[in-house]
Design a protein around this motif. Structure first.
Motif, PDB file in Angstrom:
ATOM      1  N   LEU A  32       0.824  -1.209   0.000  1.00  0.00           N
ATOM      2  CA  LEU A  32       0.000   0.000   0.000  1.00  0.00           C
ATOM      3  C   LEU A  32       0.859   1.261   0.000  1.00  0.00           C
ATOM      4  CD1 LEU A  32      -2.823  -1.035   2.483  1.00  0.00           C
ATOM      5  CD2 LEU A  32      -2.894  -1.028  -0.009  1.00  0.00           C
ATOM      6  N   ALA A  33       1.914   1.260   0.812  1.00  0.00           N
ATOM      7  CA  ALA A  33       2.758   2.449   0.911  1.00  0.00           C
ATOM      8  C   ALA A  33       3.470   2.749  -0.402  1.00  0.00           C
ATOM      9  CB  ALA A  33       3.786   2.268   2.026  1.00  0.00           C
ATOM     10  N   ARG A  34       3.816   1.711  -1.137  1.00  0.00           N
ATOM     11  CA  ARG A  34       4.592   1.898  -2.372  1.00  0.00           C
ATOM     12  C   ARG A  34       3.727   1.737  -3.629  1.00  0.00           C
ATOM     13  NH1 ARG A  34       9.643  -1.895  -0.269  1.00  0.00           N
ATOM     14  NH2 ARG A  34       9.456  -1.214   1.907  1.00  0.00           N
ATOM     15  N   HIS A  35       2.414   1.647  -3.437  1.00  0.00           N
ATOM     16  CA  HIS A  35       1.488   1.500  -4.556  1.00  0.00           C
ATOM     17  C   HIS A  35       1.911   0.335  -5.460  1.00  0.00           C
ATOM     18  CE1 HIS A  35      -0.268   5.304  -3.341  1.00  0.00           C
ATOM     19  NE2 HIS A  35       0.943   5.824  -3.317  1.00  0.00           N
ATOM     20  N   ALA A  36       2.242  -0.775  -4.813  1.00  0.00           N
ATOM     21  CA  ALA A  36       2.737  -1.948  -5.524  1.00  0.00           C
ATOM     22  C   ALA A  36       1.627  -2.982  -5.688  1.00  0.00           C
ATOM     23  CB  ALA A  36       3.912  -2.559  -4.769  1.00  0.00           C
ATOM     24  N   ASP A  37       1.772  -3.803  -6.714  1.00  0.00           N
ATOM     25  CA  ASP A  37       0.839  -4.894  -6.952  1.00  0.00           C
ATOM     26  C   ASP A  37       1.339  -6.215  -6.383  1.00  0.00           C
ATOM     27  OD1 ASP A  37      -1.074  -3.385  -8.394  1.00  0.00           O
ATOM     28  OD2 ASP A  37       0.195  -3.476 -10.171  1.00  0.00           O
ATOM     29  N   ILE A  38       2.631  -6.246  -6.031  1.00  0.00           N
ATOM     30  CA  ILE A  38       3.248  -7.445  -5.475  1.00  0.00           C
ATOM     31  C   ILE A  38       4.193  -7.011  -4.364  1.00  0.00           C
ATOM     32  CG2 ILE A  38       4.786  -9.408  -5.944  1.00  0.00           C
ATOM     33  CD1 ILE A  38       3.896  -9.210  -8.898  1.00  0.00           C
ATOM     34  N   ALA A  39       4.234  -7.773  -3.288  1.00  0.00           N
ATOM     35  CA  ALA A  39       5.220  -7.542  -2.232  1.00  0.00           C
ATOM     36  C   ALA A  39       5.835  -8.876  -1.848  1.00  0.00           C
ATOM     37  CB  ALA A  39       4.583  -6.879  -1.015  1.00  0.00           C
ATOM     38  N   THR A  40       7.147  -8.896  -1.709  1.00  0.00           N
ATOM     39  CA  THR A  40       7.859 -10.120  -1.366  1.00  0.00           C
ATOM     40  C   THR A  40       8.792  -9.876  -0.190  1.00  0.00           C
ATOM     41  OG1 THR A  40       9.569  -9.596  -3.002  1.00  0.00           O
ATOM     42  CG2 THR A  40       7.791 -11.056  -3.707  1.00  0.00           C
ATOM     43  N   ALA A  41       9.245 -10.972   0.401  1.00  0.00           N
ATOM     44  CA  ALA A  41      10.089 -10.904   1.599  1.00  0.00           C
ATOM     45  C   ALA A  41      11.564 -11.081   1.247  1.00  0.00           C
ATOM     46  CB  ALA A  41       9.676 -11.986   2.585  1.00  0.00           C
ATOM     47  N   THR A  42      12.415 -10.388   1.986  1.00  0.00           N
ATOM     48  CA  THR A  42      13.861 -10.585   1.882  1.00  0.00           C
ATOM     49  C   THR A  42      14.442 -10.743   3.282  1.00  0.00           C
ATOM     50  OG1 THR A  42      14.511  -8.247   2.034  1.00  0.00           O
ATOM     51  CG2 THR A  42      13.949  -9.096  -0.160  1.00  0.00           C
ATOM     52  N   TYR A  44       7.394 -11.185 -11.787  1.00  0.00           N
ATOM     53  CA  TYR A  44       7.349 -10.063 -10.850  1.00  0.00           C
ATOM     54  C   TYR A  44       7.892  -8.792 -11.490  1.00  0.00           C
ATOM     55  CZ  TYR A  44       6.554 -13.331  -6.926  1.00  0.00           C
ATOM     56  OH  TYR A  44       6.048 -14.271  -6.069  1.00  0.00           O
ATOM     57  N   ALA A  45       8.937  -8.932 -12.309  1.00  0.00           N
ATOM     58  CA  ALA A  45       9.586  -7.763 -12.915  1.00  0.00           C
ATOM     59  C   ALA A  45       8.657  -7.016 -13.870  1.00  0.00           C
ATOM     60  CB  ALA A  45      10.853  -8.194 -13.639  1.00  0.00           C
ATOM     61  N   ARG A  46       7.573  -7.633 -14.291  1.00  0.00           N
ATOM     62  CA  ARG A  46       6.607  -6.968 -15.170  1.00  0.00           C
ATOM     63  C   ARG A  46       5.702  -6.007 -14.416  1.00  0.00           C
ATOM     64  NH1 ARG A  46       4.946 -10.439 -19.791  1.00  0.00           N
ATOM     65  NH2 ARG A  46       2.754 -10.057 -19.285  1.00  0.00           N
ATOM     66  N   HIS A  47       5.776  -6.031 -13.084  1.00  0.00           N
ATOM     67  CA  HIS A  47       4.837  -5.278 -12.270  1.00  0.00           C
ATOM     68  C   HIS A  47       5.577  -4.454 -11.214  1.00  0.00           C
ATOM     69  CE1 HIS A  47       1.609  -7.549 -14.106  1.00  0.00           C
ATOM     70  NE2 HIS A  47       2.333  -8.627 -13.931  1.00  0.00           N
ATOM     71  N   THR A  48       4.848  -3.540 -10.600  1.00  0.00           N
ATOM     72  CA  THR A  48       5.414  -2.773  -9.488  1.00  0.00           C
ATOM     73  C   THR A  48       5.465  -3.671  -8.270  1.00  0.00           C
ATOM     74  OG1 THR A  48       4.410  -0.757 -10.367  1.00  0.00           O
ATOM     75  CG2 THR A  48       5.174  -0.703  -8.078  1.00  0.00           C
ATOM     76  N   ALA A  49       6.667  -3.933  -7.788  1.00  0.00           N
ATOM     77  CA  ALA A  49       6.854  -4.864  -6.681  1.00  0.00           C
ATOM     78  C   ALA A  49       7.640  -4.206  -5.552  1.00  0.00           C
ATOM     79  CB  ALA A  49       7.572  -6.124  -7.142  1.00  0.00           C
ATOM     80  N   ALA A  50       7.259  -4.532  -4.333  1.00  0.00           N
ATOM     81  CA  ALA A  50       7.954  -4.029  -3.151  1.00  0.00           C
ATOM     82  C   ALA A  50       8.645  -5.191  -2.443  1.00  0.00           C
ATOM     83  CB  ALA A  50       6.960  -3.366  -2.198  1.00  0.00           C
ATOM     84  N   GLU A  51       9.845  -4.932  -1.932  1.00  0.00           N
ATOM     85  CA  GLU A  51      10.564  -5.931  -1.148  1.00  0.00           C
ATOM     86  C   GLU A  51      10.589  -5.497   0.305  1.00  0.00           C
ATOM     87  OE1 GLU A  51      14.404  -6.637  -2.837  1.00  0.00           O
ATOM     88  OE2 GLU A  51      13.578  -7.400  -4.739  1.00  0.00           O
ATOM     89  N   VAL A  52      10.326  -6.433   1.200  1.00  0.00           N
ATOM     90  CA  VAL A  52      10.227  -6.135   2.633  1.00  0.00           C
ATOM     91  C   VAL A  52      11.297  -6.928   3.369  1.00  0.00           C
ATOM     92  CG1 VAL A  52       8.743  -6.147   4.661  1.00  0.00           C
ATOM     93  CG2 VAL A  52       7.744  -5.790   2.381  1.00  0.00           C
ATOM     94  N   ALA A  53      12.162  -6.234   4.098  1.00  0.00           N
ATOM     95  CA  ALA A  53      13.255  -6.886   4.811  1.00  0.00           C
ATOM     96  C   ALA A  53      12.775  -7.408   6.168  1.00  0.00           C
ATOM     97  CB  ALA A  53      14.406  -5.899   5.013  1.00  0.00           C
TER      98      ALA A  53
END
Length: 210
Positions: free
Chosen positions: A129-139, A179-188
């Protein structure tokens, strides 16, 4: 202590999907999600960790459907098979989940990571939501300082189903490429152990003794 979200996403807007549809090649062909750890199937332990974080649950499984139906029964989890033949990988399970979900978001986790974070859904939603992303993944970051992406721990907008179907129809199979086709956020995440997965019968035996 991490501050609470200003605008938390309600759990009812998320469907949780446990990915258990692989061949289990590194386990000698065994159905990984049904393997026992401390007397409980791996997939059941993952379901128990995921259930409080989501509104609905589903299991991606291509074998032993009745066994997975029984595992999911306490949470009324549906069992979904790939719509594509020959075990084409986790994106096929993701597509089945995106098609079946009746929520805005789908959260995927593997069936062999029974220590997944209790705040996985919350933190991935916050980032999306904060980054207006369609995908979020964990790191996580390992002892050598390298950042490790855990791509199948992912929050995905269900509106991406048609795009994923087209990607797979073109013969593509790589998770990161989609994932690279879309706006994605990574969460540490700080605790690398929460993302440990059990890939072989030997690793399963090692964790059983630990």
């Amino acid at each position: 202590m991490r501050p609470m979200s200003a605008n938390p996403v309600p759990t009812g807007s998320i469907t949780g999907l446990v990915l258990a549809g692989g061949r289990g090649q590194r386990m000698g062909g065994a159905d990984k999600g049904l393997q026992m750890l401390h007397g409980t199937p791996l997939a059941s332990q993952v379901l128990a960790r995921l259930a409080p974080q989501v509104g609905m649950l589903a299991i991606s499984a291509n074998r032993n459907r009745d066994a997975y139906v029984a595992l999911g029964a306490p949470w009324q989890a549906s069992v979904l098979a790939d719509t594509l033949p020959d075990y084409p990988g986790p994106l096929a399970g993701l597509l089945a989940g995106l098609r079946a979900a009746r929520t805005e978001w789908l959260l995927t986790v593997p069936c062999d990571s029974p220590w997944l974070p209790a705040d996985l859904a919350e933190r991935l939603c916050d980032a999306a939501l904060a980054r207006h992303a369609d995908i979020a993944t964990a790191t996580t970051t390992n002892a050598d300082g390298a950042v490790l992406l855990h791509p199948v721990f992912a929050l995905v907008r269900t509106s991406l189903a048609d795009d994923l179907a087209a990607f797979l129809a073109a013969g593509e199979r790589k998770v990161r490429a989609w994932y690279a086709r879309h706006t994605a956020a990574e969460v540490a995440f700080a605790d690398e152990r929460a993302f440990y997965n059990i890939n072989s019968l030997q690793e399963l035996a090692d964790f059983e003794r630990a």
